[in-house]
Design an enzyme around this catalytic site. Structure first.
Site: not given
Ligand code: DGY
Length: 322
Positions: A237, A266, A285
């Site tokens: 993240r 984002e 992402h």
């Molecule tokens: C999640 O599923 O948390 C991931 O970030 C997806 O890419």
């Protein structure tokens, strides 16, 4: 009577049909994200919500007096306000396991892409700059036999380590809240303190989930410990690092490059410094974004929701709400 469920994004007709066997389903039909005020209105009568990154907080819960379960099509659940959910007895589920290999593949793609300057050289060819052999200013770095440091050794970390160790003969070290003796034995990986890992590694891959402990775990002080040739990868993240400190480290040559799938904000704002930096590979992402994996995640999330709403214990209730 079937419980009411709201789906706040596009899912496949298979997922919807599965849910409709057990629930009365309403959904957001547009491809643009649902505006918050419409979502809150839609939740007035809902017992279940199928979502991905929507903030599930006190405000949402207040507007959804019948809400019993929220199922997220993601492994990360930093968008859940765990205290508010616990206080209101709301079950929260996520989709671990099914995306491990897909996210690990992307971590390797970012390592290879940054090390071998794939995006920059793609532009170089397409812009017609390839007139002779490339000069050494365009040379990259080897991934094979280099040192990899993984921060956060969960299932995805192990999948990255396996690829790195057995596919690329890398020397793999990890830092984690707790030691993983089995992974050490099976994958031949070494445990290091965070500072030692940062100082020794050629590639550093951030995989720790976002929690209060990992918020801005990597900042100015940590970037300064890294080698000037280091490449930093984030597929966790955006908030696990101090983005301003990363920008400064990349601009000052404290480290060489970064491969980023996640950002503090984002989608990334239009005027963000990363967008003009050649030594940063930016992705929107997409860690789990393959057809097969996203289909598996959505179906798993739908099953989790049905279990939660029909009195069964969902397999994937998030750890803090069990
Ligand atoms: C999640 O599923 O948390 C991931 O970030 C997806 O890419």
């Amino acid at each position: 009577m079937k419980p009411n469920v709201f789906i706040d994004r596009n899912v496949s007709s298979e997922v919807e049909a599965y849910l409709a066997q057990y629930c009365t389903v309403d959904k957001w039909e547009e491809s643009s994200p649902i505006p918050r005020e419409i979502l809150l209105k839609k939740l007035e009568n809902a017992e279940g919500l199928l979502t991905a990154g929507t903030q599930v907080d006190a405000e949402l819960i207040e507007n959804a007096p019948r809400l019993k379960a929220v199922s997220s099509i993601s492994v990360g659940y930093n968008h859940f306000d765990l205290d508010a959910m616990r206080e209101n007895g709301i079950i929260g589920t996520h989709t671990p396991h099914v995306l491990d290999d897909t996210v690990a593949d992307l971590a390797l793609a970012l390592m290879l892409g940054t090390a071998r300057r794939v995006a920059e050289l793609d532009r170089y060819v397409k812009e017609g700059q390839w007139k002779a052999g490339i000069g050494n200013t365009w040379f990259g770095q080897d991934v094979h036999h280099a040192k990899l440091g993984i921060i956060g050794m969960g299932r995805i970390g192990e999948a990255v380590a396996r690829r790195a160790r057995f596919g690329f003969d890398m020397d793999v070290a990890y830092f984690n809240r707790s030691r993983k003796p089995e992974a050490e034995a099976q994958l031949g990986v070494r445990y290091l303190s965070l500072n030692d890992l940062l100082a020794e590694s050629d590639f550093i891959v951030m995989l720790a989930p976002l929690t209060t402990e990992t918020n801005k775990l990597i900042g100015q002080e940590q970037f300064k410990l890294m080698k000037p040739t280091a490449i930093f990868i984030n597929v966790s993240r955006g908030q696990t690092i101090d983005e301003a400190a990363l920008i400064e480290a990349l601009q000052a040559g404290t480290i060489t490059a970064a491969g980023l799938d996640v950002f503090e904000q984002e989608p990334i704002p239009e005027n963000h410094p990363f967008l003009t930096m050649n030594n940063v590979l930016t992705l929107p992402h997409i860690g789990s974004a393959t057809e097969a994996t996203r289909a598996n995640m959505a179906m798993l999330a739908a099953r989790n929701l049905v279990h939660a709403l029909t009195g069964q214990t969902p397999t994937n209730t998030v750890a803090e709400l069990r």
